[in-house]
Design a protein around this motif. Structure first.
Motif, PDB file in Angstrom:
ATOM      1  N   LEU A 119       0.827  -1.200   0.000  1.00 44.54           N
ATOM      2  CA  LEU A 119       0.000   0.000   0.000  1.00 44.54           C
ATOM      3  C   LEU A 119       0.866   1.257   0.000  1.00 44.54           C
ATOM      4  O   LEU A 119       1.990   1.268   0.500  1.00 44.54           O
ATOM      5  CB  LEU A 119      -0.905   0.026   1.240  1.00 44.54           C
ATOM      6  N   GLY A 120       0.276   2.331  -0.516  1.00 48.42           N
ATOM      7  CA  GLY A 120       0.938   3.619  -0.456  1.00 48.42           C
ATOM      8  C   GLY A 120       0.648   4.366   0.837  1.00 48.42           C
ATOM      9  O   GLY A 120       1.352   5.300   1.200  1.00 48.42           O
ATOM     10  N   GLY A 121      -0.399   3.948   1.543  1.00 49.86           N
ATOM     11  CA  GLY A 121      -0.781   4.575   2.807  1.00 49.86           C
ATOM     12  C   GLY A 121      -1.710   3.661   3.567  1.00 49.86           C
ATOM     13  O   GLY A 121      -2.367   2.783   2.983  1.00 49.86           O
ATOM     14  N   TYR A 122      -1.798   3.850   4.874  1.00 47.33           N
ATOM     15  CA  TYR A 122      -2.615   2.960   5.699  1.00 47.33           C
ATOM     16  C   TYR A 122      -4.099   3.023   5.333  1.00 47.33           C
ATOM     17  O   TYR A 122      -4.817   2.027   5.458  1.00 47.33           O
ATOM     18  CB  TYR A 122      -2.427   3.310   7.183  1.00 47.33           C
TER      19      TYR A 122
ATOM     20  N   SER B 242       9.191   0.589   9.396  1.00 47.72           N
ATOM     21  CA  SER B 242      10.265  -0.359   9.113  1.00 47.72           C
ATOM     22  C   SER B 242      10.822  -0.223   7.696  1.00 47.72           C
ATOM     23  O   SER B 242      11.715  -0.948   7.314  1.00 47.72           O
ATOM     24  CB  SER B 242       9.753  -1.795   9.315  1.00 47.72           C
ATOM     25  N   GLY B 243      10.312   0.693   6.925  1.00 52.88           N
ATOM     26  CA  GLY B 243      10.772   0.853   5.549  1.00 52.88           C
ATOM     27  C   GLY B 243       9.895   1.833   4.808  1.00 52.88           C
ATOM     28  O   GLY B 243       9.110   2.566   5.406  1.00 52.88           O
ATOM     29  N   HIS B 244      10.023   1.847   3.489  1.00 60.95           N
ATOM     30  CA  HIS B 244       9.278   2.805   2.691  1.00 60.95           C
ATOM     31  C   HIS B 244       7.912   2.275   2.276  1.00 60.95           C
ATOM     32  O   HIS B 244       7.056   3.050   1.881  1.00 60.95           O
ATOM     33  CB  HIS B 244      10.089   3.184   1.447  1.00 60.95           C
ATOM     34  N   SER B 245       7.670   0.973   2.321  1.00 61.40           N
ATOM     35  CA  SER B 245       6.401   0.413   1.870  1.00 61.40           C
ATOM     36  C   SER B 245       5.608  -0.138   3.046  1.00 61.40           C
ATOM     37  O   SER B 245       6.150  -0.437   4.105  1.00 61.40           O
ATOM     38  CB  SER B 245       6.643  -0.697   0.838  1.00 61.40           C
ATOM     39  N   ILE B 246       4.313  -0.254   2.821  1.00 64.51           N
ATOM     40  CA  ILE B 246       3.395  -0.833   3.806  1.00 64.51           C
ATOM     41  C   ILE B 246       2.783  -2.067   3.159  1.00 64.51           C
ATOM     42  O   ILE B 246       2.193  -1.976   2.079  1.00 64.51           O
ATOM     43  CB  ILE B 246       2.289   0.163   4.191  1.00 64.51           C
TER      44      ILE B 246
END
Length: 273
Positions: A138-141, A174-178
């Protein structure tokens, strides 16, 4: 005509959301290249998309919005629908006020200095669970809501409904991606598809905490649970899970009740304690 990426940026929505809206018939592209599969959108579709987003903001589900768009919507009919939704929201607010009052009563009854036994964190044995899932980066939650909409749309054909949950395989911290795996708990199995996986979550020992509130405060609960796990000598063994309880709102990020679980192993030191 705009390619899907340009249309998404112009409308400030994700490409994934536009693809899902196309799949369920909510917002079809103007044309699709039969060789490349690229979707193209006429700018006039921005008006329909803005109506979809406005209805979502008002608390309408995608299935409700789809039914609204299936026939011409007169001002009289729209007023009736909005008044009905207003009544639903008022009932929901009234229920939440009762819940808040009960919570305030409990807080007043608690001692000023919490005892060790009153810890909000606990070790529990979680049973195996049959689930249907969709997993995406995902790009956002907030995009997780699209995964739940997709799951519900798929399960509706089998007359299946169930509690929501999610495995967060990777988080922004924890990083750039979700990476989220949206889950719906099942009582009976259903067929799988290319997108939807049906499987059994194994039983496990978990460290758990319950969070009552909004997304902007849930990190405090996570932080406290991580500290507690370390202080007890437990070792996390997998991705964390969230269970969203049915008595709470299903629309994020409004107030709701969330149980957070980390699968853990018990070290020799912790067992001795």
């Amino acid at each position: 005509m705009l390619r899907i990426g340009d249309f998404a940026r112009l409308a400030q929505v994700s490409v994934k959301a536009l693809r899902f809206y196309d799949e369920i018939g909510l917002l079809r592209p103007t044309s699709v290249d039969r060789h490349t599969g690229y979707r193209y959108y006429d700018p006039h579709l921005l008006s329909r998309l803005n109506h979809i987003l406005a209805f979502k903001e008002l608390g309408f589900s995608l299935s409700e919005i789809l039914s609204l768009f299936q026939a011409p919507l007169s001002d009289k009919h729209l007023r009736t629908i909005l008044e009905r939704k207003r009544s639903e929201l008022r009932r929901s607010i009234a229920r939440e006020k009762v819940q808040l009052a009960r919570l305030e009563d409990w807080l007043r009854e608690l001692p000023a200095t919490p005892r060790e036994a009153d810890s909000p964190f606990a070790l529990k044995q979680s049973p195996s669970l049959l689930v249907a899932s969709v997993r995406e980066t995902l790009g956002g939650y907030d995009e997780a809501e699209n995964l739940f909409d997709e799951l519900q749309h798929y399960l509706r054909r089998y007359q299946r409904v169930g509690q929501r949950a999610a495995i967060w395989h990777a988080c922004a911290a924890s990083g750039h991606s979700i990476e989220c795996e949206a889950l719906i708990l099942l009582h009976k199995p259903v067929p799988q598809s290319k997108r939807v996986r049906v499987f059994e979550l194994p039983a496990s020992t978990t460290a758990a905490a319950v969070h009552l509130g909004e997304d902007d405060t849930i990190e405090d609960t996570y932080r406290g649970l991580r500290v507690w796990i370390k202080s007890q000598g437990y070792n996390p063994t997998g991705a964390n899970l969230e269970f969203y309880w049915p008595q709470a709102n299903s629309k994020r990020p409004n107030a709701y009740l969330t149980e957070i679980q980390f699968p853990v192993s018990i070290t020799t030191r912790a067992a001795d304690n």
